[in-house]
Design an enzyme around this catalytic site. Structure first.
Site, PDB file in Angstrom:
ATOM      1  N   HIS A  62      41.823  13.475 -36.087  1.00  0.00           N
ATOM      2  CA  HIS A  62      42.077  13.354 -34.643  1.00  0.00           C
ATOM      3  C   HIS A  62      42.833  12.043 -34.441  1.00  0.00           C
ATOM      4  O   HIS A  62      42.212  10.984 -34.402  1.00  0.00           O
ATOM      5  CB  HIS A  62      40.759  13.307 -33.865  1.00  0.00           C
ATOM      6  CG  HIS A  62      39.887  14.506 -34.047  1.00  0.00           C
ATOM      7  ND1 HIS A  62      39.888  15.571 -33.184  1.00  0.00           N
ATOM      8  CD2 HIS A  62      38.971  14.811 -35.009  1.00  0.00           C
ATOM      9  CE1 HIS A  62      39.006  16.477 -33.589  1.00  0.00           C
ATOM     10  NE2 HIS A  62      38.443  16.043 -34.699  1.00  0.00           N
ATOM     11  N   PHE A  63      44.143  12.130 -34.380  1.00  0.00           N
ATOM     12  CA  PHE A  63      44.944  10.910 -34.237  1.00  0.00           C
ATOM     13  C   PHE A  63      45.256  10.598 -32.776  1.00  0.00           C
ATOM     14  O   PHE A  63      45.990   9.680 -32.477  1.00  0.00           O
ATOM     15  CB  PHE A  63      46.208  10.980 -35.099  1.00  0.00           C
ATOM     16  CG  PHE A  63      45.953  10.725 -36.588  1.00  0.00           C
ATOM     17  CD1 PHE A  63      44.687  10.454 -37.080  1.00  0.00           C
ATOM     18  CD2 PHE A  63      47.015  10.748 -37.494  1.00  0.00           C
ATOM     19  CE1 PHE A  63      44.461  10.215 -38.434  1.00  0.00           C
ATOM     20  CE2 PHE A  63      46.807  10.499 -38.859  1.00  0.00           C
ATOM     21  CZ  PHE A  63      45.534  10.236 -39.335  1.00  0.00           C
ATOM     22  N   ARG A  64      44.738  11.424 -31.850  1.00  0.00           N
ATOM     23  CA  ARG A  64      44.596  11.046 -30.440  1.00  0.00           C
ATOM     24  C   ARG A  64      45.845  11.093 -29.582  1.00  0.00           C
ATOM     25  O   ARG A  64      45.806  10.594 -28.444  1.00  0.00           O
ATOM     26  CB  ARG A  64      43.974   9.649 -30.323  1.00  0.00           C
ATOM     27  CG  ARG A  64      42.624   9.474 -31.014  1.00  0.00           C
ATOM     28  CD  ARG A  64      41.624  10.464 -30.532  1.00  0.00           C
ATOM     29  NE  ARG A  64      40.260  10.163 -30.970  1.00  0.00           N
ATOM     30  CZ  ARG A  64      39.296  11.085 -30.989  1.00  0.00           C
ATOM     31  NH1 ARG A  64      39.542  12.334 -30.613  1.00  0.00           N
ATOM     32  NH2 ARG A  64      38.085  10.768 -31.380  1.00  0.00           N
ATOM     33  N   ASN A  94      42.555  18.565 -29.656  1.00  0.00           N
ATOM     34  CA  ASN A  94      41.729  18.152 -28.511  1.00  0.00           C
ATOM     35  C   ASN A  94      42.192  16.814 -27.950  1.00  0.00           C
ATOM     36  O   ASN A  94      41.474  15.828 -27.932  1.00  0.00           O
ATOM     37  CB  ASN A  94      40.242  18.111 -28.886  1.00  0.00           C
ATOM     38  CG  ASN A  94      39.931  17.166 -30.034  1.00  0.00           C
ATOM     39  OD1 ASN A  94      40.791  16.895 -30.872  1.00  0.00           O
ATOM     40  ND2 ASN A  94      38.720  16.661 -30.083  1.00  0.00           N
ATOM     41  N   HIS A 178      35.127  24.903 -35.396  1.00  0.00           N
ATOM     42  CA  HIS A 178      34.011  23.968 -35.232  1.00  0.00           C
ATOM     43  C   HIS A 178      32.834  24.830 -34.824  1.00  0.00           C
ATOM     44  O   HIS A 178      32.850  25.445 -33.767  1.00  0.00           O
ATOM     45  CB  HIS A 178      34.346  22.950 -34.140  1.00  0.00           C
ATOM     46  CG  HIS A 178      33.240  21.974 -33.858  1.00  0.00           C
ATOM     47  ND1 HIS A 178      33.433  20.616 -33.894  1.00  0.00           N
ATOM     48  CD2 HIS A 178      31.930  22.152 -33.539  1.00  0.00           C
ATOM     49  CE1 HIS A 178      32.284  20.000 -33.614  1.00  0.00           C
ATOM     50  NE2 HIS A 178      31.361  20.918 -33.383  1.00  0.00           N
ATOM     51  N   HIS A 236      33.860  21.156 -41.403  1.00  0.00           N
ATOM     52  CA  HIS A 236      32.741  20.200 -41.463  1.00  0.00           C
ATOM     53  C   HIS A 236      31.344  20.830 -41.565  1.00  0.00           C
ATOM     54  O   HIS A 236      30.494  20.624 -40.713  1.00  0.00           O
ATOM     55  CB  HIS A 236      32.794  19.175 -40.334  1.00  0.00           C
ATOM     56  CG  HIS A 236      33.116  19.687 -38.951  1.00  0.00           C
ATOM     57  ND1 HIS A 236      32.530  20.790 -38.400  1.00  0.00           N
ATOM     58  CD2 HIS A 236      33.952  19.198 -37.999  1.00  0.00           C
ATOM     59  CE1 HIS A 236      32.989  20.964 -37.183  1.00  0.00           C
ATOM     60  NE2 HIS A 236      33.847  20.025 -36.914  1.00  0.00           N
ATOM     61  N   ASP A 315      37.662  14.487 -40.845  1.00  0.00           N
ATOM     62  CA  ASP A 315      37.342  14.558 -39.406  1.00  0.00           C
ATOM     63  C   ASP A 315      37.467  13.172 -38.775  1.00  0.00           C
ATOM     64  O   ASP A 315      36.693  12.808 -37.891  1.00  0.00           O
ATOM     65  CB  ASP A 315      35.946  15.154 -39.170  1.00  0.00           C
ATOM     66  CG  ASP A 315      35.738  15.584 -37.716  1.00  0.00           C
ATOM     67  OD1 ASP A 315      36.692  15.516 -36.914  1.00  0.00           O
ATOM     68  OD2 ASP A 315      34.610  15.996 -37.390  1.00  0.00           O
TER      69      ASP A 315
HETATM   70  O1  DOR Z   1      32.487  13.910 -33.965  1.00  0.00           O
HETATM   71  C1  DOR Z   1      33.448  14.516 -33.549  1.00  0.00           C
HETATM   72  N1  DOR Z   1      34.470  13.882 -32.968  1.00  0.00           N
HETATM   73  N2  DOR Z   1      33.478  15.848 -33.661  1.00  0.00           N
HETATM   74  C2  DOR Z   1      34.428  16.586 -33.068  1.00  0.00           C
HETATM   75  O2  DOR Z   1      34.361  17.784 -33.133  1.00  0.00           O
HETATM   76  C3  DOR Z   1      35.482  15.953 -32.277  1.00  0.00           C
HETATM   77  C4  DOR Z   1      35.687  14.558 -32.685  1.00  0.00           C
HETATM   78  C5  DOR Z   1      36.514  13.781 -31.688  1.00  0.00           C
HETATM   79  O3  DOR Z   1      37.583  14.270 -31.313  1.00  0.00           O
HETATM   80  O4  DOR Z   1      36.100  12.704 -31.281  1.00  0.00           O
END
Ligand code: DOR
Length: 450
Positions: A62-64, A94, A178, A236, A315
């Protein structure tokens, strides 16, 4: 661009470990052999027996970007990844806004160009109402479709049964899930709040995000995949209980074709932490699914060794220190992991629980094979020179000051690792020299050959 001769390495590749040299010409591996001699103009790197591996391919980060760049961005997080020996990554949808159609996906690729130190692929996200976008997806445009069958960071839960069924029936690319049952989690959290009010202790996280919630949801995903013959990759895996749902054995058949339609991934934190660690690390190891018991950790390691779990990933999910310092109920879930994931995995080699070649299989070969990544993930002549040189016997202790992720902390702070990343090459260019990042970002869009 320099050409390289890496001499006297111990190559770890395709199930074997052997002494050898590797020549890089331009962006590709030109030659692998013994006693190769340097050509004029080539830079020679004497590996002194250190381990040379293909760069790791992380199929879950997740590089945001877009929208959450106060936590991390493609430039900062890919820098941390390269310092950790991860040369390619597949990033989750996400974000804000989420990646829910081809236009958003292509915008994300365009924005990444020239900014990533590693090679990148981006998943399309599923929602309760984007079936048309899923059906229309160009199979080369994304490694897979991410389905949150349990709610987590971001608001992307897919819980409409008809939609889920249609996704498993119609997805043109692998489905990655997930799996945690949200109603069970909500009920467990409500019960904890009835008892503790706002002061629910973080040590309850594995009871709220329970093993039963994982098992129920993973079982549903597997049954939908079997019903429709879908390609499913469950992300995961965190419990021993879920392992019975997956088949043991190699990924490919004797003709090199994918043998398994249903595959599983686990993540580095489930192999290095367990319930006892909440006392010292608190929200800094709060993630979804939750880190569970020592018995789960040991079973997951055995499942990797026994080819029940096919892929190891991170993750990587950075959140700021301020966000993580909030009380348990408000602190977001997720850990920054890319910088330390490979050395953490190699700790299992030092502990004789995995072989180095197995780490490479799970963290480089398998993701390339599962997601049809072209010409990466292996030390092969003609493939891109994405390489990591590991010094297996020079350790270090993780310090906050050395963290390259924008969030500026690591769940491994204070941990002593036995190995370190001595160099990383991306597309034939030195990108990390063991101390610092080198040159400009070299990452490219991953070519998906399907
Ligand atoms: O711990 C998590 N963080 N699980 C996820 O499914 C999403 C991720 C996040 O985007 O922070």
């Amino acid at each position: 661009m320099a050409d390289w001769l890496i001499r006297n390495a111990r190559l770890v590749n395709e199930g074997r470990e052997f002494e050898g040299d590797l020549r890089v010409r331009g962006e590709r591996i030109e030659e692998i052999g013994m006693g190769l001699s340097a050509r004029p103009g080539e830079q020679v790197l004497d590996a002194h027996g250190r381990w040379l591996m293909p760069g790791m391919i992380d199929d879950q980060v997740h590089f945001r970007e877009p929208g959450l760049t106060h936590k991390g961005d493609q430039a900062t997080e890919s820098a941390a990844a390269v310092a950790g020996g991860i040369t390619s990554f597949m990033d989750m949808p996400n974000t804000r806004p989420p990646t829910l159609d081809s236009a958003a996906l292509e915008e994300k690729y365009a924005h990444a160009a020239g900014r990533c130190r590693g090679n990148y692929g981006f998943y399309l996200g599923a929602s309760n109402d984007n079936l048309a976008a899923i059906r229309a997806l160009d199979p080369k445009a994304a490694p897979g479709i991410k389905v949150f069958m349990g709610a987590s960071t971001g608001n992307m839960l897919v819980d409409d049964p008809d939609t889920l069924d249609a996704i498993f029936r119609d997805a043109p690319v692998p489905i990655i899930t997930h799996c945690e049952d949200t109603p069970m989690i909500e009920a467990a959290q409500a019960a904890a709040q009835a008892r503790f009010g706002d002061e629910v202790p973080v040590s309850m996280h594995p009871d709220i995000r329970s093993r039963e919630a994982c098992l129920k949801s993973t079982r549903l995903a597997v049954s939908l995949a079997k019903k429709h013959g879908a390609r499913l990759h469950v992300l995961h895996i965190s419990t021993a209980d879920e392992l019975a749902l997956f088949e043991a054995g190699p990924l490919l058949d004797e003709n090199g074709r994918l043998r398994k339609r249903i595959t599983a991934e686990t993540c580095i934190h489930f192999l290095r932490f367990c319930r006892e660690d909440y006392a010292a690390r608190g929200n800094f190891i709060k993630c979804n699914p939750a880190i569970k018991d020592a018995g789960d950790r040991d079973a997951l390691i055995a499942a990797l060794a026994g080819d029940v779990i096919d892929v190891l990933a991170t993750d990587h999910a950075p959140h700021t220190l301020e966000e993580k310092r909030q009380p348990y109920l408000s602190a977001p879930s997720g850990l920054p992991l890319v910088q330390e994931a490979l050395v953490a995995a190699l700790e299992l080699v030092h502990e004789k629980k995995l072989r180095a070649a197995q780490v490479v299989q799970k963290f480089a070969h398998a993701p390339a094979q599962l997601f049809d990544v072209a010409e990466r993930g292996f030390l092969r002549e003609g493939f891109f020179a994405d390489l990591v040189l590991v010094d297996p016997f020079t350790g270090y202790t993780v310090e906050r000051e050395k963290v390259l992720s924008k969030c500026g902390w690591s769940p491994f702070e204070g941990t002593r690792f036995s190995s370190r990343i001595a160099a990383t090459f991306v597309n034939g260019e030195l990108a990390w020299d063991g101390q610092r990042l080198i040159g400009e970002p070299q990452g490219r869009r991953l070519a998906i050959a399907r």
